[in-house]
Structure formats: C-alpha cells, structure tokens
Design a protein around this motif. Structure first.
Motif, PDB file in Angstrom:
ATOM      1  N   ASN A  98       9.957   7.912  -6.949  1.00 18.65           N
ATOM      2  CA  ASN A  98       8.515   7.765  -7.126  1.00 18.65           C
ATOM      3  C   ASN A  98       8.080   6.354  -6.759  1.00 18.65           C
ATOM      4  O   ASN A  98       8.804   5.391  -6.999  1.00 18.65           O
ATOM      5  CB  ASN A  98       8.112   8.025  -8.580  1.00 18.65           C
ATOM      6  CG  ASN A  98       8.191   9.475  -8.938  1.00 18.65           C
ATOM      7  OD1 ASN A  98       7.705  10.329  -8.209  1.00 18.65           O
ATOM      8  ND2 ASN A  98       8.809   9.780 -10.068  1.00 18.65           N
ATOM      9  N   ILE A  99       6.877   6.265  -6.207  1.00 19.50           N
ATOM     10  CA  ILE A  99       6.245   4.978  -5.943  1.00 19.50           C
ATOM     11  C   ILE A  99       5.107   4.835  -6.949  1.00 19.50           C
ATOM     12  O   ILE A  99       4.275   5.731  -7.096  1.00 19.50           O
ATOM     13  CB  ILE A  99       5.706   4.895  -4.496  1.00 19.50           C
ATOM     14  CG1 ILE A  99       6.848   5.019  -3.495  1.00 19.50           C
ATOM     15  CG2 ILE A  99       4.916   3.604  -4.287  1.00 19.50           C
ATOM     16  CD1 ILE A  99       7.861   3.891  -3.546  1.00 19.50           C
ATOM     17  N   ILE A 100       5.089   3.702  -7.611  1.00 15.97           N
ATOM     18  CA  ILE A 100       4.083   3.425  -8.634  1.00 15.97           C
ATOM     19  C   ILE A 100       3.058   2.468  -8.043  1.00 15.97           C
ATOM     20  O   ILE A 100       3.409   1.458  -7.429  1.00 15.97           O
ATOM     21  CB  ILE A 100       4.716   2.794  -9.893  1.00 15.97           C
ATOM     22  CG1 ILE A 100       5.958   3.574 -10.338  1.00 15.97           C
ATOM     23  CG2 ILE A 100       3.688   2.664 -11.011  1.00 15.97           C
ATOM     24  CD1 ILE A 100       5.743   5.038 -10.583  1.00 15.97           C
ATOM     25  N   THR A 101       1.777   2.787  -8.261  1.00 15.21           N
ATOM     26  CA  THR A 101       0.672   1.977  -7.754  1.00 15.21           C
ATOM     27  C   THR A 101      -0.285   1.690  -8.900  1.00 15.21           C
ATOM     28  O   THR A 101      -0.609   2.590  -9.684  1.00 15.21           O
ATOM     29  CB  THR A 101      -0.085   2.734  -6.636  1.00 15.21           C
ATOM     30  OG1 THR A 101       0.848   3.153  -5.644  1.00 15.21           O
ATOM     31  CG2 THR A 101      -1.168   1.878  -6.013  1.00 15.21           C
ATOM     32  N   VAL A 102      -0.749   0.460  -8.989  1.00 11.97           N
ATOM     33  CA  VAL A 102      -1.741   0.118 -10.002  1.00 11.97           C
ATOM     34  C   VAL A 102      -3.103   0.649  -9.534  1.00 11.97           C
ATOM     35  O   VAL A 102      -3.435   0.597  -8.349  1.00 11.97           O
ATOM     36  CB  VAL A 102      -1.780  -1.406 -10.280  1.00 11.97           C
ATOM     37  CG1 VAL A 102      -2.262  -2.194  -9.087  1.00 11.97           C
ATOM     38  CG2 VAL A 102      -2.621  -1.719 -11.510  1.00 11.97           C
ATOM     39  N   THR A 103      -3.870   1.195 -10.464  1.00 14.81           N
ATOM     40  CA  THR A 103      -5.203   1.715 -10.158  1.00 14.81           C
ATOM     41  C   THR A 103      -6.244   0.612 -10.380  1.00 14.81           C
ATOM     42  O   THR A 103      -5.945  -0.406 -11.022  1.00 14.81           O
ATOM     43  CB  THR A 103      -5.545   2.899 -11.076  1.00 14.81           C
ATOM     44  OG1 THR A 103      -5.610   2.421 -12.428  1.00 14.81           O
ATOM     45  CG2 THR A 103      -4.531   4.028 -10.949  1.00 14.81           C
ATOM     46  N   PRO A 104      -7.462   0.810  -9.897  1.00 16.46           N
ATOM     47  CA  PRO A 104      -8.518  -0.173 -10.210  1.00 16.46           C
ATOM     48  C   PRO A 104      -8.702  -0.358 -11.721  1.00 16.46           C
ATOM     49  O   PRO A 104      -8.904  -1.480 -12.184  1.00 16.46           O
ATOM     50  CB  PRO A 104      -9.765   0.430  -9.551  1.00 16.46           C
ATOM     51  CG  PRO A 104      -9.212   1.221  -8.386  1.00 16.46           C
ATOM     52  CD  PRO A 104      -7.916   1.813  -8.915  1.00 16.46           C
ATOM     53  N   ALA A 105      -8.586   0.720 -12.478  1.00 23.34           N
ATOM     54  CA  ALA A 105      -8.685   0.600 -13.944  1.00 23.34           C
ATOM     55  C   ALA A 105      -7.533  -0.244 -14.484  1.00 23.34           C
ATOM     56  O   ALA A 105      -7.715  -1.027 -15.427  1.00 23.34           O
ATOM     57  CB  ALA A 105      -8.684   1.979 -14.595  1.00 23.34           C
ATOM     58  N   TRP A 109      -7.705  -3.656 -16.597  1.00 20.03           N
ATOM     59  CA  TRP A 109      -6.983  -3.768 -17.863  1.00 20.03           C
ATOM     60  C   TRP A 109      -6.097  -5.010 -17.867  1.00 20.03           C
ATOM     61  O   TRP A 109      -6.029  -5.726 -18.858  1.00 20.03           O
ATOM     62  CB  TRP A 109      -6.157  -2.513 -18.103  1.00 20.03           C
ATOM     63  CG  TRP A 109      -5.574  -2.444 -19.470  1.00 20.03           C
ATOM     64  CD1 TRP A 109      -4.262  -2.496 -19.802  1.00 20.03           C
ATOM     65  CD2 TRP A 109      -6.282  -2.328 -20.697  1.00 20.03           C
ATOM     66  NE1 TRP A 109      -4.103  -2.424 -21.161  1.00 20.03           N
ATOM     67  CE2 TRP A 109      -5.336  -2.314 -21.739  1.00 20.03           C
ATOM     68  CE3 TRP A 109      -7.635  -2.238 -21.024  1.00 20.03           C
ATOM     69  CZ2 TRP A 109      -5.687  -2.213 -23.079  1.00 20.03           C
ATOM     70  CZ3 TRP A 109      -7.994  -2.142 -22.353  1.00 20.03           C
ATOM     71  CH2 TRP A 109      -7.027  -2.128 -23.363  1.00 20.03           C
ATOM     72  N   LEU A 110      -5.441  -5.266 -16.743  1.00 20.51           N
ATOM     73  CA  LEU A 110      -4.593  -6.447 -16.616  1.00 20.51           C
ATOM     74  C   LEU A 110      -5.411  -7.718 -16.841  1.00 20.51           C
ATOM     75  O   LEU A 110      -4.948  -8.650 -17.508  1.00 20.51           O
ATOM     76  CB  LEU A 110      -3.910  -6.471 -15.249  1.00 20.51           C
ATOM     77  CG  LEU A 110      -2.994  -7.656 -14.963  1.00 20.51           C
ATOM     78  CD1 LEU A 110      -1.848  -7.741 -15.962  1.00 20.51           C
ATOM     79  CD2 LEU A 110      -2.459  -7.552 -13.536  1.00 20.51           C
ATOM     80  N   LYS A 111      -6.616  -7.767 -16.322  1.00 16.80           N
ATOM     81  CA  LYS A 111      -7.478  -8.939 -16.540  1.00 16.80           C
ATOM     82  C   LYS A 111      -7.784  -9.131 -18.024  1.00 16.80           C
ATOM     83  O   LYS A 111      -7.814 -10.260 -18.517  1.00 16.80           O
ATOM     84  CB  LYS A 111      -8.778  -8.803 -15.739  1.00 16.80           C
ATOM     85  CG  LYS A 111      -8.574  -8.963 -14.257  1.00 16.80           C
ATOM     86  CD  LYS A 111      -9.870  -8.774 -13.500  1.00 16.80           C
ATOM     87  CE  LYS A 111      -9.625  -8.846 -12.001  1.00 16.80           C
ATOM     88  NZ  LYS A 111     -10.836  -8.553 -11.227  1.00 16.80           N
TER      89      LYS A 111
END
Length: 151
Positions: A98-105, A109-111
């Motif tokens: 699997n490839i994991i990608t961060v979403t805009p949400a 959230w990271l911010k």
C-alpha cells in the motif's frame, strides 16, 4: 521527579544520562497531554509529518523513516485513515503493498498538532532563552546523530 525535601546525591545530579532521562519524562508527559486533547498520539504526528515532508510512501518506508514498528504502523495508518487524514491505495508497481498519502484534512490536522506541540516545547523549555534553546537543540542533535549512526 524528586521533591525539594528529598535531596538526591550530587553524583546523580550531574549525570548527563540521568538528566536527559528526567527531562525526557517531562517532555513526554507534556507532549502526551497536548496530543491527548485532540485524540492524537505521537505516532500520528510522526506519520503525518513524514508524509507531508517526503510525500506518499509505503507503510514499510514510513516505519523506517519514523522508527515506528511495522505492526504499529498498520494500526496508526488505520486510525488516521478512519479520520480521513490519510489515504491508503494499492501500489501500482506491487499490488501487495500500500501507498499512504496525506489528505488535505491531514495537512490541516498536522498544522494544529504543530501548534500544540510548539506550546508543549515552550512549556518544557521555559527556563531557557531563545539562544539557549537553539544551543540545546544543536547539542542534542549532535548526540542523537552520533548514536543513531552507530546502530
């Protein structure tokens, strides 16, 4: 931590390993408290930070990059996917992976987590000036780099 009325031997008061451990316990407590307010954990932050900085990655690569064990990576990805902070898609080159990608949400959230952790760092380092904080970070980085290179 020791109470002022419980003095500790001078030998212990000057051991760098002991001092680092004492500060680490306080740091962990502050970070855990800051993240707990949001239902997040350190692994969530580490995984989102790695994805945001380096881009999409396999779960194995994320584990190596963050130092998170394989079984914990799966659980962490599951938790973040449930909250729609990451997406998991089959790798077109290897369907078993699997490839994991961060979403805009997830980026947003990271911010928020960055803001909370910054506050925790400020609380931890309250006794130090800005220059002392920079020096401490530089010294700890040198020590960490030296010992991570030897593993």
């Amino acid at each position: 931590m020791e109470k002022p009325e419980d003095p500790i031997p001078q030998r212990l008061r000057v051991l760098p390993s002991r001092l680092i451990n004492q500060v680490a316990m306080s740091a962990n407590r502050l970070v855990d408290q800051a993240l707990a307010e949001t239902g997040s954990r350190r692994y969530h932050y580490a995984l989102l930070a790695a994805l945001e900085e380096f881009g999409p990655a396999s779960q194995a690569a994320l584990g190596r990059r963050t130092g998170i064990d394989r079984s914990d990576i799966v659980a962490t990805v599951n938790e973040l996917a449930e909250r729609e902070f990451v997406e998991r898609n089959p790798d077109p080159d290897d369907r078993r992976r699997n490839i994991i990608t961060v979403t805009p949400a997830g980026v947003q959230w990271l911010k928020e987590l960055d803001r909370l952790l910054s506050q925790a760092q400020d609380e931890l380092l309250t006794p130090l000036s800005s220059a002392e904080r920079e020096q401490l970070i530089a010294l700890l980085t040198r020590i960490a780099d030296r010992h991570s290179a030897s593993h």
